[in-house]
Enzyme design. Structure first.
Site, PDB file in Angstrom:
ATOM      1  N   CYS A 158      25.443   8.127 152.513  1.00 42.44           N
ATOM      2  CA  CYS A 158      26.011   9.474 152.409  1.00 42.44           C
ATOM      3  C   CYS A 158      25.010  10.590 152.609  1.00 42.44           C
ATOM      4  O   CYS A 158      25.261  11.542 153.348  1.00 42.44           O
ATOM      5  CB  CYS A 158      26.657   9.665 151.031  1.00 42.44           C
ATOM      6  N   GLU A1272      32.384  16.084 159.376  1.00 43.13           N
ATOM      7  CA  GLU A1272      32.206  15.219 160.544  1.00 43.13           C
ATOM      8  C   GLU A1272      31.212  15.764 161.567  1.00 43.13           C
ATOM      9  O   GLU A1272      30.515  15.001 162.233  1.00 43.13           O
ATOM     10  CB  GLU A1272      33.557  15.045 161.254  1.00 43.13           C
TER      11      GLU A1272
END
Length: 1341
Positions: A158, A1272
């Protein structure tokens, strides 16, 4: 096989401590690992399962041992997934719960990782905490190098690691300043520069951190000290269901046991045997653990070298070598230095802490980094068996390959003697892997040469390679032939040819990469030649020629350094109220719980009474008819309740969104390897897996088997519909252009590698066919719909619950629905709660990932680099079912232009139907592939036109408001601002000149630099997909409960929603709580995808809060000086509804594919990234030197979270474009099924200088508080590293006279980089391959 009498018939009690609490286990099972024990038996769920093979670090704990002779306590990190509980007798274990929690006191490590924003999804965080904690127990003020080494065995998908390192760096005594004035100012100068401006570079304040006080740590349990010092050493025996563990106390007992059980393996660290037992299903009835035997743990310095016990861990070996190297004269320490060189990158720290030297040697694995050095260094093995001892040269065990039987089954390796090097002797170690650290080598080598005194005549030569055959390979004939030769270029040329001939690697060799591995064989030899030449010259400049200055860089390995970073964002308006949290860098609301292990995930939900477990049986064939399924042996296995197949589904087994269905269970045929055929239901996950292996399926092969895009094109195998976009007159434009670029580019797929694997717990509620479904998903409403459909019940009987998920990136939507349906059918059939947690290998096998893409293109442009026409066909590998492939094709086409105007365009997209697991949504959703395609066109145009790539980009970039290819309007002002700001921030032109100067001076190392713009259209192409709802309750004590339809998967959506509610209700964030996302509170919620979560749910939360505030307004106006609690209490007494729903209809969006026009997106996210790299032309390795990112994300709601998302996405993009490589067998079996084979970026891969700037003064009228969805977009900017490598490779090829246009495919792995840097060695290997192939053909005929 009878057991030894020692210990009697009854097993011993296993005694160890966990978090200061004594554990007495009377039925210790040797097959049970510490991870499952602490999670299932002790209910300590902070330690996570990530891979089960020691490759990710999620399961890290601290082990503490006491040595009675030295009276010393040793603390070290270890992978609990590899530690058998039987190995813990007399040992203390500390888990993340043991160092601090919110109920008592959190530890400084936990606090700093959380407050420095070092957690996103949080699943890897406890492992990070424990790796750092173990380091601090040994080094309270660690160095930068120690921190990066400690974290080398921990993966995070992440964060991009930067904030984790920021938290860890606060413990350093040394300055964390970048210490660099090169290419601009240092970080401290930058802070001074920002003063006075309305921008900030501080995401956290270290001033408030609690200090680290080593005196407050757990003490080692005194009882274990007493036990170690006073109890007589004796053999311990632990008997499990299938295996017996024997731990002898003396060498004599060990030799007796080995004589009695010659086939029993010896286990110390379990880093070799453990994965074999888990992944290859190897079973051993007897396991012998010699770890306690003092003779095997000796470290002794002698007059002629170092003796190391076989049971010594690699970390102990490293410490011993470091000590002796610091004390010995350099000429005596060359073997030790070579070993240290390999130990720095061998495995992660956790592996080095438990893996033994003896295990590394005796396993004789080809991938051992130490064996080539130990063999070439004339090390000796001290062996013992009952009544006999002997010494042999370590190199002898590799004579004649893996079949060598010089060691008898009864023999035990006691110790290893590593000799001093001699005056005229030179030793070097080499390795190249997919990732620089914690990665098995592709090829490694150990090389040694001894010269006749005072000459450059070879007296003795040794060359050993790993990664070539089934074990370490000795180039014996080559070495013998070259003995007596002079150390010169003629010798080198002959050595290369001899070694290629002797160290044979057939074209079909296991592991592939044959040409690359051959090239590494000779490249390493060349590096050794240069190293020795340089050393000889330093000893005596007249002795031989010196290394040319341009070649010197070939002698320097890339070393990992602590990255330095900078984050710049706009501060909130000074007039904003202090209580208003919007725009401030607020810590993730669950950050502290992530760091303490208290944050709960699906598999952390407490065991339900009589719950059962599932194990999948998947297809071993890519395309076949199921002839029969034999369940008889599986049903007889211990603990098995049932086996569930398609026949057990009361509702539907197939779900249709297109003409081809998504399938729960294969019924009559299988269409890919990994398709679920049935599941075994048992009383434990172990029993379920053992029984699953006993299911026998007979297949009848079907044709064709289509695995690749090329095969799909050949067989015309596509999903419908296909899509097309066209603008202008393409054919006419091609007639008028000056030049044409034609070609094709291949872009590989990508595994999601979310840290938490697919997980579901289904609990029948006992009436009305109701089910509670706890599931790790991005789309609870879809889970509800699919489970209801497969069970044939209304959706209102299925309650889906999601607290948080450990990463997703698009991979937990439809696939999660199929897996939840499998579990629901099993729960329905058995009436029991069912827990279904996929192993990492099964998860990667079953679920698919990012779509591989091939683009075939023709681009027309003018001599000044302006693109006038493009005709492109995009093919993606959809796999065996449609999933989201059609949508991915659509988005890939709609975003293919990236930042560039193409006046005449024709592009088509097809989703190929193949016999692989269906690929699915993945962060970026087609744009990372199609965006890379157009950027590769830019490189080709630049090369053909003689212009620089950045000039071609600027010429073609959108600059004015206009309609883009599907007739939607674009205002590119902020695109141009991002580009210009990135140019300025990165000092692009001055650094480009520095790169060019470096490249002139260095032949075997080259630098490259690239700057990439980005236009990322935001939104979903249909309006209904972006609707959202929220529910807000105000309780009479003034506290607020908030829920919405979004899923927390690391992006911090709940934190942002609490910020929104705090602003709207004008109350502190601490008064607002988020419980869970559930279909019982917010029905029909859309998936948390496409970066829309904050946009749409934020609008819904705002709507609900404004409704409540409107209801409270009359009360507030009557009592303006009252408190929030006063107003709420009064509202209740006036019977005012204190609960409200909020709703957002969604953004207007449409796309007419028949006309090829529409308004599919809401707004645009812009950005630019500049990256600089350095490549090693001899190995293909590369180093990410610096990256500068500028992003336009509107007005950030939370800069800490948003910058974290940008950095995390960028590093995931580095993985996609340079590292992550999926490999399949010719039969469609996925080879890369875990972190050992599939490499995602680690700490060593992030840029050494990493800067992220948020564009200031940017507004977005479409989204909440003028923010933008950005999760994104940043991934695509990872391609700036790809094109920087391309730039470096282009320099190499130009320097070597390789003219002409070339294309580099993605990912740009070390193999692709090396083979693109063609030289005399690649040419030599190519000629050798052609010669070998001709001989092979001749031999066959």
């Amino acid at each position: 096989m009878s057991l030894p009498a020692a210990g009697g018939a009854r097993p011993d009690e296993l005694i160890f401590f966990v978090n200061g609490k004594k554990i007495v286990e009377k039925n210790a099972d040797p097959e049970q690992m510490l991870l499952s024990y602490i999670r299932k038996r002790l209910r300590l769920t902070g330690t996570k399962y990530g891979c089960g093979g020691g490759g990710c670090g999620a399961c890290t704990v601290m082990i503490s041992t006491y040595e009675p002779l030295s009276k010393k306590i040793r603390h070290y990190s270890a992978n609990s997934c590899l530690l058998p509980i039987c190995s813990l007798h007399g040992i203390s274990v500390t888990t993340v719960e043991g160092i601090g929690c919110t109920k008592t006191r959190i530890h400084p490590v936990q606090e700093r990782l959380a407050k420095c924003h070092g957690s996103q999804c949080g699943f890897c965080t406890p492992g990070m905490v424990m790796s750092m904690y173990a380091l601090l127990r040994n080094h309270p003020e660690p160095s930068m190098e120690q921190i990066t080494a400690a974290l080398s065995g921990n993966l995070c998908r992440c964060t991009g690691y930067r904030p984790i390192l920021d938290g860890c760096k606060t413990f350093c005594k040394e300055s964390v300043c970048c210490q660099s004035k090169e290419n601009g100012n240092c970080c401290l100068d930058q802070e001074d520069k920002l003063k006075g401006e309305e921008i900030s570079s501080k995401l956290f304040s270290a001033d408030a951190f609690q200090p680290l006080d080593p005196t407050q740590e757990f003490i080692f349990p005194p009882e274990l000290m007493t036990m170690a010092e006073n109890q007589p050493e004796r053999t311990c025996i632990f008997k499990g269901e299938r295996t017996t563990w024997i731990s002898p106390a003396s060498l004599k007992e060990l030799l007796e046991l080995k004589a009695k059980y010659p086939k029993a393996p010896l286990v110390v660290g379990n880093t070799s045997l453990g994965p074999e037992m888990k992944f290859k299903k190897v079973h051993h009835p007897i396991i012998i653990s010699p770890a306690r035997i003092l003779d095997l743990n000796v470290v002794r310095y002698t007059d002629n070298g170092l003796i190391v016990g076989a049971a010594c861990s690699l970390a102990v070996v490293k410490d011993a070598l470091t000590k002796i190297v610091s004390e010995l004269p350099g000429e005596k320490a060359k073997i030790f230095r070579a070993l240290l060189h390999q130990l720095k990158t061998l495995g992660g720290q956790q592996i080095r802490n438990i893996a033994s030297l003896g295990g590394n040697i005796m396993s004789r694995k080809s991938t051992s980094d130490l064996n080539p050095i130990l063999a070439v260094g004339n090390c000796t093995l001290n062996l013992a068996s009952r009544g006999e001892t002997r010494r042999i040269r370590l190199s002898d065990i590799f004579t004649n390959g893996a079949g060598n039987n010089i060691l008898t089954p009864e023999e035990v390796l006691v110790s290893v003697h590593i000799p001093h090097s001699r005056k005229e002797e030179f030793v070097s170690a080499f390795r190249q892997a997919q990732r620089r650290e914690n990665s098995l080598p592709i090829v490694n080598a150990g090389m040694r040469v001894l010269f006749a005194e005072g000459t450059d005549i070879i007296k003795d030569l040794g060359i050993f390679y790993g990664g070539i055959g089934s074990t370490t390979v000795y180039a014996k004939q080559t070495c013998q032939t070259l003995t007596g030769r002079l150390w010169n270029e003629q010798m080198l040329d002959e050595a290369c040819r001899l070694v290629l001939k002797e160290v044979s690697l057939p074209g079909s060799a296991p592991g592939g990469k044959v040409q690359y591995r051959r090239t590494l064989i000779v490249s390493f030899l060349f590096k050794f030649y240069l190293e020795v030449l340089q050393s000889l010259n330093r000893m005596d400049p007249h002795r031989c020629l010196d290394v040319p200055e341009k070649y010197e860089s070939a002698l320097q390995d890339f070393k990992s350094q602590m990255p330095q970073s900078e984050q710049i964002f706009q501060e909130v308006n000074p007039e904003q109220l202090p209580r208003d949290p919007v725009g401030r860098p607020i810590m993730h609301h669950a950050g502290i719980k992530h760091a303490t292990g208290e944050a709960l995930y699906c598999d952390d939900v407490r065991a339900v009474d009589e719950e059962l477990f599932l194990a999948v049986v998947t297809s071993s064939q890519a395309h076949a008819k199921i002839v029969s399924i034999d369940l008889s042996e599986a049903l007889k296995a211990p603990g098995v309740f049932d086996v569930v197949t398609a026949q057990d589904i009361p509702g539907t087994n197939e779900f249709y969104n297109y003409s081809d269905p998504e399938i729960i269970f294969a019924k009559d045929k299988v269409i890919c390897v990994g398709q679920i055929v049935c599941v075994v239901v048992a009383d434990s996950d172990v029993h379920a897996k053992q029984a699953a292996a006993k299911v026998k399926i007979e297949y009848e092969a079907l044709e064709p088997v289509i695995l690749t895009i090329e095969e799909a094109i050949k067989h015309n195998s596509f999903f419908e519909p296909q899509r097309k976009l066209e603008r202008g007159n393409v054919n006419e434009a091609f007639e008028t252009v000056d030049q044409i670029l034609e070609g094709e580019i291949h872009i590989g797929g990508q595994e999601h590698f979310y840290m938490e694997t697919q997980s579901v717990l289904v609990v029948p509620k006992g009436e009305d066919k109701e089910l509670d479904v706890y599931v790790s998903t991005q789309h609870p409403a879809l889970i509800q719909e699919m489970v209801a459909s497969c069970l044939g019940v209304p959706a209102n009987r299925i309650m889906c619950h999601v607290k948080r998920i450990g990463g997703a990136f698009g991979g937990k939507i439809g696939k999660a629905g199929l897996l939840a349906s499998v579990a629901a059918v099993a729960a329905n059939k058995t009436g029991h709660a069912v827990r279904f947690i996929l192993d990492r290998g099964d998860d990667m096998l079953i679920t698919g990932g990012r779509h591989p893409l091939i683009c075939k293109y023709k681009v027309g442009f003018t001599n000044d680099g302006r693109i006038m026409a493009a005709d492109a066909k995009y093919y993606i590998n959809g796999g065996c079912t449609p999933d989201d492939s059609i949508l991915v094709v659509e988005v890939a086409l709609l975003k293919m232009d990236n930042a560039y105007k193409i006046p005449n365009l024709r592009c088509c997209g097809c989703a190929c139907k193949t016999n692989l697991p269906s690929n699915t949504a993945f962060r970026g959703f087609g744009f990372p592939q199609s965006g890379l395609v157009i950027e590769s066109w830019i490189m080709g145009i630049a090369a053909k036109s003689g212009l620089s790539p950045e000039k071609v980009r600027e010429i073609n970039m959108y600059k004015e408001t206009e309609q883009i290819c599907y007739i939607q309007e674009l205002d590119p002002e902020n695109l141009v601002r991002c580009w210009n700001k990135c140019m300025e921030k990165s000092a692009y032109y001055s650094r480009k000149m520095a790169v060019e100067e470096f490249n002139k001076l260095n032949y075997w190392k080259k630098k490259g630099i690239a700057i990439i713009p980005m236009k990322f259209p935001f939104g979903l192409t249909s309006s209904f997909l972006s609707q959202a709802a929220a529910l807000v309750h105000i309780y009479t004590d003034g506290s607020v409960l908030l829920t919405h339809g979004g899923i927390e998967m690391g992006q911090g959506i709940h934190t942002k929603m609490i910020q929104v509610a705090s602003r709207e209700l004008k109350i502190p964030m601490s008064s607002i709580h988020f419980c869970e996302t559930s279909t019982t509170t917010v029905p029909n919620a859309c998936a948390s995808v496409a970066s829309t979560g904050t946009d749409v749910n934020g609008m819904a939360v705002k709507d609900a809060c404004q409704t409540l505030l409107k209801r409270l307004e009359p009360i507030i106006s009557k009592n303006p000086t009252g408190t929030w609690n006063d107003w709420v209490k009064e509202a209740f007494e006036q019977s005012i509804n204190l609960s409200a729903t909020g709703y957002f209809r969604g953004y207007t969006a449409d796309m007419d594919w028949e006309k090829g026009e529409g308004h599919p997106f809401t707004y645009f996210v812009f950005g630019a990234a500049c990256s600089e790299v350095e490549i090693d032309c001899l190995t293909g390795d590369h180093k990410n030197i610096r990256t500068d990112i500028v992003m336009d994300i509107g007005c950030s709601i939370n800069p800490a979270l948003d910058i974290g998302q940008i950095e995390g996405a960028f590093v995931q993009g580095i993985g996609l474009y340079t590292m992550e490589e999926l490999k399949y067998s010719p039969d469609g079996v996925l080879y890369t099924r875990g972190p050992d084979q599939y490499k995602i970026p680690a700490v060593c891969d992030i840029p050494e200088q990493f800067s992220v700037s948020l564009l200031s003064s940017s507004q977005n009228p479409y989204a909440i508080y003028s923010s933008k969805g950005l999760g994104e977009a940043g991934l695509f900017l990872g391609c700036s590293v790809f094109f920087a490598i391309w730039d470096a490779v282009a320099t190499v090829r130009k320097e070597r006279g390789l003219s002409g246009i070339f294309t580099l495919n993605s990912p740009l792995t070390p193999e692709r980089i090396r083979m693109a840097c063609a030289d005399q060695f690649t040419e030599m290997c190519a000629l050798f391959s052609a010669y070998s192939s001709a001989n092979e053909c001749q031999r066959r005929t």
